[in-house]
Write an enzyme that holds these catalytic residues in place. Structure first.
Site, mmCIF file in Angstrom:
data_model
loop_
_atom_site.group_PDB
_atom_site.id
_atom_site.type_symbol
_atom_site.label_atom_id
_atom_site.label_comp_id
_atom_site.label_asym_id
_atom_site.label_seq_id
_atom_site.Cartn_x
_atom_site.Cartn_y
_atom_site.Cartn_z
ATOM 1 N N GLN A 117 0.898 -1.267 -0.243
ATOM 2 C CA GLN A 117 0.159 0.058 -0.008
ATOM 3 C C GLN A 117 0.969 1.148 0.133
ATOM 4 O O GLN A 117 0.406 2.229 -0.063
ATOM 5 C CB GLN A 117 -0.762 -0.084 1.216
ATOM 6 N N ASN A 118 2.160 0.839 0.268
ATOM 7 C CA ASN A 118 3.203 2.216 0.436
ATOM 8 C C ASN A 118 3.666 2.817 -1.183
ATOM 9 O O ASN A 118 3.454 1.952 -2.091
ATOM 10 C CB ASN A 118 4.276 1.771 1.106
ATOM 11 N N HIS A 135 -1.222 1.453 -4.438
ATOM 12 C CA HIS A 135 -1.899 2.860 -4.238
ATOM 13 C C HIS A 135 -0.841 3.624 -5.224
ATOM 14 O O HIS A 135 -1.021 5.029 -5.092
ATOM 15 C CB HIS A 135 -1.864 3.276 -2.951
ATOM 16 N N CYS A 146 -3.332 16.767 -19.032
ATOM 17 C CA CYS A 146 -2.849 16.003 -20.402
ATOM 18 C C CYS A 146 -2.339 14.750 -20.193
ATOM 19 O O CYS A 146 -2.234 14.099 -21.205
ATOM 20 C CB CYS A 146 -2.105 16.758 -21.444
ATOM 21 N N CYS A 164 2.753 21.348 -15.628
ATOM 22 C CA CYS A 164 3.068 20.492 -17.029
ATOM 23 C C CYS A 164 3.371 21.813 -17.829
ATOM 24 O O CYS A 164 3.168 22.687 -17.752
ATOM 25 C CB CYS A 164 2.008 19.924 -17.308
ATOM 26 N N GLY A 203 2.655 -4.984 9.102
ATOM 27 C CA GLY A 203 2.676 -3.291 9.123
ATOM 28 C C GLY A 203 1.468 -2.625 8.585
ATOM 29 O O GLY A 203 1.708 -1.496 8.134
ATOM 30 N N THR A 204 0.409 -3.199 8.651
ATOM 31 C CA THR A 204 -0.851 -2.419 8.227
ATOM 32 C C THR A 204 -1.964 -2.513 9.176
ATOM 33 O O THR A 204 -2.049 -3.496 9.703
ATOM 34 C CB THR A 204 -1.353 -2.973 6.833
ATOM 35 N N SER A 205 -2.672 -1.559 9.457
ATOM 36 C CA SER A 205 -3.882 -1.412 9.990
ATOM 37 C C SER A 205 -5.018 -2.225 9.499
ATOM 38 O O SER A 205 -6.229 -2.348 9.949
ATOM 39 C CB SER A 205 -4.113 0.155 10.712
ATOM 40 N N GLU A 231 1.058 -4.064 16.985
ATOM 41 C CA GLU A 231 -0.105 -4.305 18.157
ATOM 42 C C GLU A 231 -1.160 -5.223 17.224
ATOM 43 O O GLU A 231 -1.101 -5.395 16.007
ATOM 44 C CB GLU A 231 -0.746 -2.623 18.329
HETATM 45 P P1 NAD Z 1 -1.371 2.806 8.979
HETATM 46 O O1 NAD Z 1 -0.825 3.980 9.345
HETATM 47 O O2 NAD Z 1 -3.101 2.561 9.124
HETATM 48 O O3 NAD Z 1 -1.137 1.613 10.036
HETATM 49 C C1 NAD Z 1 0.277 1.265 10.234
HETATM 50 C C2 NAD Z 1 0.232 -0.052 10.925
HETATM 51 O O4 NAD Z 1 1.712 -0.493 11.180
HETATM 52 C C3 NAD Z 1 -0.368 -0.099 12.129
HETATM 53 O O5 NAD Z 1 -1.288 -1.118 12.501
HETATM 54 C C4 NAD Z 1 0.848 0.107 13.143
HETATM 55 O O6 NAD Z 1 0.565 -0.595 14.604
HETATM 56 C C5 NAD Z 1 1.762 -0.871 12.476
HETATM 57 N N1 NAD Z 1 3.387 -0.646 12.719
HETATM 58 C C6 NAD Z 1 3.855 0.645 12.959
HETATM 59 N N2 NAD Z 1 5.118 0.484 13.129
HETATM 60 C C7 NAD Z 1 5.517 -0.798 12.909
HETATM 61 C C8 NAD Z 1 6.518 -1.545 12.817
HETATM 62 N N3 NAD Z 1 7.966 -1.007 13.117
HETATM 63 N N4 NAD Z 1 6.411 -2.739 12.473
HETATM 64 C C9 NAD Z 1 5.501 -3.373 12.243
HETATM 65 N N5 NAD Z 1 4.314 -2.661 12.405
HETATM 66 C C10 NAD Z 1 4.381 -1.259 12.749
HETATM 67 O O7 NAD Z 1 -1.039 2.323 7.595
HETATM 68 P P2 NAD Z 1 -1.812 1.377 6.305
HETATM 69 O O8 NAD Z 1 -2.515 0.257 7.007
HETATM 70 O O9 NAD Z 1 -0.715 1.043 5.383
HETATM 71 O O10 NAD Z 1 -2.772 2.351 5.664
HETATM 72 C C11 NAD Z 1 -2.389 3.930 5.563
HETATM 73 C C12 NAD Z 1 -2.343 4.317 4.274
HETATM 74 O O11 NAD Z 1 -1.551 5.486 4.054
HETATM 75 C C13 NAD Z 1 -2.100 3.258 3.315
HETATM 76 O O12 NAD Z 1 -3.015 3.343 2.100
HETATM 77 C C14 NAD Z 1 -0.499 3.799 2.625
HETATM 78 O O13 NAD Z 1 -0.681 3.858 1.180
HETATM 79 C C15 NAD Z 1 -0.507 5.234 2.955
HETATM 80 N N6 NAD Z 1 0.616 5.529 3.623
HETATM 81 C C16 NAD Z 1 1.921 5.373 3.173
HETATM 82 C C17 NAD Z 1 3.039 5.654 3.748
HETATM 83 C C18 NAD Z 1 4.357 5.048 2.953
HETATM 84 O O14 NAD Z 1 4.326 4.997 1.534
HETATM 85 N N7 NAD Z 1 5.548 4.777 3.759
HETATM 86 C C19 NAD Z 1 3.296 6.254 4.865
HETATM 87 C C20 NAD Z 1 2.039 6.415 5.451
HETATM 88 C C21 NAD Z 1 0.894 6.336 5.093
#
Ligand code: NAD
Length: 270
Positions: A117-118, A135, A146, A164, A203-205, A231
């Protein structure tokens, strides 16, 4: 019934969650296809804050105010002030051991793909070859009039918003809240989720839709869902088979070490 690794933790010790790390290694070795699904948490240790924890960037800019497509169209200059700060963070960041471990698993033939998702490009910088950017990416800017694409590093951000040659406003080639998911990435991610036997959810919520559907798709097709997070999340009790609780870099380093020391034969990846 969810299993926890927390009871096995010995922080600063040699071994953490030994039982579940070893169990995870075993199912990876036996699986025909393993996929990683990553979120902002994997890049926190690279200095890019997630949306949930305490952080500089998102304390200054509320994502709900700045990261919607409506906000971008209504006031691109305001949103570009946030994007410029984010660009500085992204330029400074480097892959951490968690990104490197996933790249290594792929190179070892143990991981089919990373669905992320990053938008930070850190999986590719770590060496991962098959990365599905659910994403989009911060690497390019696209003209909203354009459609011309520009390499982000070659566009000056002295005057905002950047424009642009046709004078249309440039927008990062990633998805803002309220925008559709890139069609090809969406399709490929769903196919990977539906065909894997193990999904590592790192590492995603898992609250951002439709990305949060991917572990559910995998689970419904019979995959084992292994969650790596500091968590519990909403997946933990209903979708995840077990939770490896801890930082992504610590857990993935331990998992890689366990896999590296295993002499069990590897089933061929499909
Ligand atoms: P989120 O911020 O909702 O959740 C992050 C999750 O990661 C949490 O559950 C947290 O407990 C966990 N976490 C934090 N530190 C950690 C670690 N060191 N090791 C393991 N887990 C850890 O993020 P999401 O679920 O990806 O959703 C947020 C949206 O924001 C996504 O769509 C993403 O594209 C975007 N986003 C991207 C970035 C990036 O590209 N680095 C940064 C911020 C947000």
């Amino acid at each position: 019934m969810i299993e926890y690794s927390i009871n096995f933790f010995r922080f600063q010790g040699e071994s953490m969650s030994e039982n579940l790390i070893s169990k995870t290694a075993q199912i990876i070795l036996r699986a025909k296809k393993v996929v990683a699904f990553t979120g902002a948490g994997i890049s926190v240790e690279s200095g890019i804050p997630d949306f949930r924890g305490p952080s500089g960037l998102w304390e200054k800019y509320d994502p709900m105010e700045y990261a919607t497509i409506e906000a971008f169209h209504a006031n691109p200059k305001k949103v570009w002030n946030m994007l410029k700060d984010m660009a500085v963070l992204l330029e400074r960041s480097r892959p951490n051991p968690a990104h490197h471990a996933l790249a290594r698993l792929e190179a070892m033939g143990l991981l089919s793909s990373v669905i992320t998702q990053n938008i930070d490009y850190l999986h590719q910088e770590a060496g991962s070859k098959r990365v599905i950017e659910f994403h989009g990416s911060s690497k390019n800017l696209v003209c909203i009039l354009c459609g011309q694409s520009y390499d982000r590093s070659k566009v000056k951000l002295d005057s905002l918003p950047p424009k642009c040659s046709c004078s249309g406003v440039l927008k990062p080639n990633f998805v803002f809240f309220g925008e559709p998911i890139p069609w090809g990435a969406h399709l490929e991610a769903k196919e990977e989720a539906a065909s894997c036997e193990v999904m590592l959810v790192v590492g995603t919520s898992a609250v951002v839709s439709p990305a949060c559907d991917l572990p559910i798709i995998a689970k419904r097709r019979g995959a084992t869902i292994v969650e790596l997070n500091i968590e519990e999340t909403q997946l933990t009790h209903y979708i995840s088979s077990w939770l490896l609780k801890g930082s992504a870099s610590e857990i993935l380093t331990l998992l890689l070490r366990e896999l590296g020391s295993s002499d069990r034969p590897r089933v061929e990846m499909v």
